[in-house]
Design a protein around this motif. Structure first.
Motif, PDB file in Angstrom:
ATOM      1  N   GLY A  40      37.348  44.495  28.550  1.00  0.00           N
ATOM      2  CA  GLY A  40      37.090  45.699  29.327  1.00  0.00           C
ATOM      3  C   GLY A  40      36.455  45.359  30.665  1.00  0.00           C
ATOM      4  O   GLY A  40      36.165  44.203  30.968  1.00  0.00           O
ATOM      5  N   ARG A  41      36.213  46.401  31.443  1.00  0.00           N
ATOM      6  CA  ARG A  41      35.725  46.210  32.806  1.00  0.00           C
ATOM      7  C   ARG A  41      34.402  45.429  32.859  1.00  0.00           C
ATOM      8  O   ARG A  41      34.261  44.487  33.643  1.00  0.00           O
ATOM      9  N   GLU A  42      33.445  45.781  32.005  1.00  0.00           N
ATOM     10  CA  GLU A  42      32.146  45.121  32.050  1.00  0.00           C
ATOM     11  C   GLU A  42      32.267  43.634  31.721  1.00  0.00           C
ATOM     12  O   GLU A  42      31.691  42.779  32.412  1.00  0.00           O
ATOM     13  N   ARG A  43      33.032  43.312  30.676  1.00  0.00           N
ATOM     14  CA  ARG A  43      33.200  41.912  30.290  1.00  0.00           C
ATOM     15  C   ARG A  43      33.939  41.141  31.386  1.00  0.00           C
ATOM     16  O   ARG A  43      33.598  40.006  31.708  1.00  0.00           O
ATOM     17  N   GLN A  44      34.940  41.771  31.977  1.00  0.00           N
ATOM     18  CA  GLN A  44      35.666  41.116  33.059  1.00  0.00           C
ATOM     19  C   GLN A  44      34.756  40.839  34.251  1.00  0.00           C
ATOM     20  O   GLN A  44      34.828  39.766  34.863  1.00  0.00           O
ATOM     21  N   TRP A  45      33.918  41.792  34.578  1.00  0.00           N
ATOM     22  CA  TRP A  45      33.016  41.599  35.718  1.00  0.00           C
ATOM     23  C   TRP A  45      32.086  40.411  35.481  1.00  0.00           C
ATOM     24  O   TRP A  45      31.805  39.639  36.399  1.00  0.00           O
ATOM     25  N   GLN A  46      31.577  40.253  34.256  1.00  0.00           N
ATOM     26  CA  GLN A  46      30.743  39.097  33.941  1.00  0.00           C
ATOM     27  C   GLN A  46      31.524  37.804  34.167  1.00  0.00           C
ATOM     28  O   GLN A  46      31.025  36.855  34.790  1.00  0.00           O
ATOM     29  N   TRP A  47      32.740  37.772  33.653  1.00  0.00           N
ATOM     30  CA  TRP A  47      33.585  36.576  33.763  1.00  0.00           C
ATOM     31  C   TRP A  47      33.917  36.293  35.230  1.00  0.00           C
ATOM     32  O   TRP A  47      33.779  35.147  35.697  1.00  0.00           O
ATOM     33  N   LEU A  48      34.341  37.316  35.943  1.00  0.00           N
ATOM     34  CA  LEU A  48      34.792  37.137  37.327  1.00  0.00           C
ATOM     35  C   LEU A  48      33.644  36.734  38.249  1.00  0.00           C
ATOM     36  O   LEU A  48      33.832  35.929  39.173  1.00  0.00           O
ATOM     37  N   ARG A  49      32.460  37.262  38.003  1.00  0.00           N
ATOM     38  CA  ARG A  49      31.325  36.867  38.838  1.00  0.00           C
ATOM     39  C   ARG A  49      30.991  35.394  38.598  1.00  0.00           C
ATOM     40  O   ARG A  49      30.729  34.641  39.545  1.00  0.00           O
ATOM     41  N   ALA A  50      30.983  34.966  37.335  1.00  0.00           N
ATOM     42  CA  ALA A  50      30.728  33.557  37.023  1.00  0.00           C
ATOM     43  C   ALA A  50      31.779  32.668  37.685  1.00  0.00           C
ATOM     44  O   ALA A  50      31.464  31.603  38.233  1.00  0.00           O
ATOM     45  N   TYR A  51      33.026  33.120  37.636  1.00  0.00           N
ATOM     46  CA  TYR A  51      34.123  32.360  38.258  1.00  0.00           C
ATOM     47  C   TYR A  51      33.935  32.262  39.773  1.00  0.00           C
ATOM     48  O   TYR A  51      34.031  31.171  40.352  1.00  0.00           O
ATOM     49  N   THR A  83      31.834  43.757  46.073  1.00  0.00           N
ATOM     50  CA  THR A  83      33.175  44.000  46.632  1.00  0.00           C
ATOM     51  C   THR A  83      34.112  42.850  46.296  1.00  0.00           C
ATOM     52  O   THR A  83      35.282  43.072  45.938  1.00  0.00           O
ATOM     53  N   GLU A  84      33.619  41.624  46.390  1.00  0.00           N
ATOM     54  CA  GLU A  84      34.449  40.466  46.055  1.00  0.00           C
ATOM     55  C   GLU A  84      34.874  40.510  44.586  1.00  0.00           C
ATOM     56  O   GLU A  84      36.032  40.199  44.250  1.00  0.00           O
ATOM     57  N   VAL A  85      33.946  40.897  43.718  1.00  0.00           N
ATOM     58  CA  VAL A  85      34.278  40.991  42.293  1.00  0.00           C
ATOM     59  C   VAL A  85      35.304  42.100  42.064  1.00  0.00           C
ATOM     60  O   VAL A  85      36.267  41.925  41.310  1.00  0.00           O
ATOM     61  N   GLU A  86      35.113  43.227  42.722  1.00  0.00           N
ATOM     62  CA  GLU A  86      36.032  44.357  42.534  1.00  0.00           C
ATOM     63  C   GLU A  86      37.437  44.021  43.029  1.00  0.00           C
ATOM     64  O   GLU A  86      38.437  44.379  42.382  1.00  0.00           O
ATOM     65  N   VAL A  87      37.546  43.343  44.160  1.00  0.00           N
ATOM     66  CA  VAL A  87      38.858  42.932  44.671  1.00  0.00           C
ATOM     67  C   VAL A  87      39.568  42.049  43.648  1.00  0.00           C
ATOM     68  O   VAL A  87      40.742  42.259  43.317  1.00  0.00           O
ATOM     69  N   LEU A  88      38.857  41.047  43.139  1.00  0.00           N
ATOM     70  CA  LEU A  88      39.464  40.140  42.165  1.00  0.00           C
ATOM     71  C   LEU A  88      39.803  40.876  40.870  1.00  0.00           C
ATOM     72  O   LEU A  88      40.842  40.611  40.248  1.00  0.00           O
ATOM     73  N   TYR A  89      38.960  41.827  40.490  1.00  0.00           N
ATOM     74  CA  TYR A  89      39.212  42.624  39.283  1.00  0.00           C
ATOM     75  C   TYR A  89      40.544  43.366  39.381  1.00  0.00           C
ATOM     76  O   TYR A  89      41.360  43.344  38.449  1.00  0.00           O
ATOM     77  N   VAL A  90      40.801  43.989  40.509  1.00  0.00           N
ATOM     78  CA  VAL A  90      42.063  44.719  40.701  1.00  0.00           C
ATOM     79  C   VAL A  90      43.236  43.746  40.713  1.00  0.00           C
ATOM     80  O   VAL A  90      44.261  43.970  40.044  1.00  0.00           O
ATOM     81  N   GLN A  91      43.104  42.665  41.441  1.00  0.00           N
ATOM     82  CA  GLN A  91      44.183  41.679  41.524  1.00  0.00           C
ATOM     83  C   GLN A  91      44.518  41.110  40.147  1.00  0.00           C
ATOM     84  O   GLN A  91      45.691  41.013  39.767  1.00  0.00           O
ATOM     85  N   VAL A  92      43.498  40.742  39.401  1.00  0.00           N
ATOM     86  CA  VAL A  92      43.683  40.115  38.094  1.00  0.00           C
ATOM     87  C   VAL A  92      44.402  41.045  37.130  1.00  0.00           C
ATOM     88  O   VAL A  92      45.335  40.646  36.419  1.00  0.00           O
ATOM     89  N   ASN A  93      43.985  42.298  37.092  1.00  0.00           N
ATOM     90  CA  ASN A  93      44.594  43.220  36.129  1.00  0.00           C
ATOM     91  C   ASN A  93      46.031  43.564  36.484  1.00  0.00           C
ATOM     92  O   ASN A  93      46.853  43.786  35.596  1.00  0.00           O
TER      93      ASN A  93
END
Length: 390
Positions: free
Chosen positions: A300-311, A328-338
């Motif tokens: 889900g979104r929360e788990r992805q944000w943890q992963w993406l920020r670490a990445y 903003t950087e995390v949100e951009v990557l979140y949209v791209q990844v999904n």
């Protein structure tokens, strides 16, 4: 622009041995390889262990003695896999990653396979890669891959659309087996539908701005080897991987601590230049498992944000860009990844159709294709409602 892998000068040469292994009776061929790779081993003392997790190739471990301290892995390519796997590119990727200490040693190639070093550690299960205790290691290792400059000054170009187009052209439109053919016609989208989706994906995902980097492209759990390191400051009971996973390392001593250890990725058949977001989205799809696929386990979104920020913290560090990461950087990557997770479903759906035609491995590839395409269409409206921040 370049979509080929450039091997840096100084990379160890990889010998090519004129040996062909019979996948049903591999011992004689393996002993020929070992005569060159381990000349001091007595053929009569060589033991073998077959690894059965893979669904593309046959993998055999060869060793002597009572323990598997020095193991030569012998991988025999699956039937007709040369149709959709660039073996020359795989070896180049292997050598590049070895140069950057991201891969085991590649000992040799032979006519229908290759031999490489066995990495000590534990091949992870789906529940492990979903654990924050472990996925921070995975995120960091992926960032290390993505930060590698292996293109000799050229601007890399993704070969994703070329690969998907090739897979589409190879996918069977019928099977000789009447039962399989009926399943294909009733459960798999039509050729015309798949062609339309292939065009739509390229048009919509290419403009998301995801960087093109050196990707693994097949980061399922069995391709991740975890090796734990000793840490005397932690309770002894936590030194076992399964206990680390069970407790999620949330103990009173170290509530937010990442456990000591490291991960390595193996199997580089599909490695190459690709969109950063594809590699991550593809890995997130693997949270669902392989043998008993459950896409409700997609993060889900929360788990992805943890992963993406670490990445992103690790990626920026490897690129010498600091470690500060904005929302903003995390949100951009979140949209791209999904959104690129859609391309992952489509890619492996086509791959599974080809495997259903040619593979000799006992696996329901047609059923797997149905699963991937079904999840593609289920996921599409949801991820297309996501938008990049202004």
């Amino acid at each position: 622009m370049a979509n080929y892998i450039h091997v840096p000068e100084g990379a160890p040469a990889v010998p090519k041995l004129d040996v062909t292994l019979d996948e049903h009776d591999y011992r004689a061929g393996a002993l020929k390889l070992l005569k060159t790779l381990r000349p001091h081993w007595k053929p009569s003392e060589v033991k073998t262990k077959s690894f059965t997790d893979g669904i593309t190739n046959k993998l055999i471990g060869c060793y002597v003695g009572g323990s598997m301290q020095d193991v030569v892995l012998v991988r025999v390519y699956g039937n007709k896999t040369e149709l959709f796997v660039d073996r020359e590119n795989e070896v180049k990727s292997f050598r590049v990653l070895q140069m950057h200490r991201c891969a085991p040693r590649l000992y040799c190639t032979f006519n229908n396979g290759l031999c490489y070093e066995f990495l000590q550690g534990v091949a992870l299960e789906p529940e492990h890669i979903r654990s924050p205790a472990i996925f921070r290691h995975i995120a960091r290792q992926m960032a290390k891959y993505h930060a590698i400059h292996a293109h000799n000054g050229w601007v890399p170009q993704s070969d994703l659309w070329l690969r998907i187009s090739k897979f589409f052209s190879l996918a069977p439109t019928h099977f000789d087996d009447p039962e399989k053919d009926q399943r294909l016609k009733s459960e798999v989208p039509s050729t015309a539908c798949l062609r339309d989706e292939m065009i739509w994906l390229q048009q919509n995902l290419s403009k998301l701005g995801s960087p093109v980097v050196l990707c693994h492209n097949d980061l399922l759990c069995k391709n991740i080897i975890y090796k734990q390191q000793e840490d005397v400051s932690l309770p002894k009971s936590l030194h076992l991987l399964h206990r680390a996973i069970a407790t999620d390392w949330r103990c009173s001593v170290c509530p937010a601590r990442t456990p000591p250890g490291n991960v390595k990725f193996i199997d580089y058949e599909y490695a190459g230049y690709n969109y950063q977001a594809f590699d991550i989205g593809n890995h997130f799809n693997e949270f669902a498992g392989l043998n008993e696929v459950d896409y409700t386990l997609y993060p889900g979104r929360e788990r992805q944000w943890q992963w993406l920020r670490a990445y992103l913290e690790a990626y920026k560090e490897y690129k010498s860009q600091g470690t500060q990461v904005s929302n903003t950087e995390v949100e951009v990557l979140y949209v791209q990844v999904n959104r690129f997770a859609l391309a992952s479903h489509f890619f492996w759906g086509l791959w599974a159709l080809i495997q259903a035609q040619y593979s000799t491995i006992d696996f329901d590839f047609l059923g797997y294709a149905v699963l991937r395409f079904s999840q593609y269409f289920k996921m599409k409206p949801e991820v297309m409602s996501l938008h990049l921040p202004e």
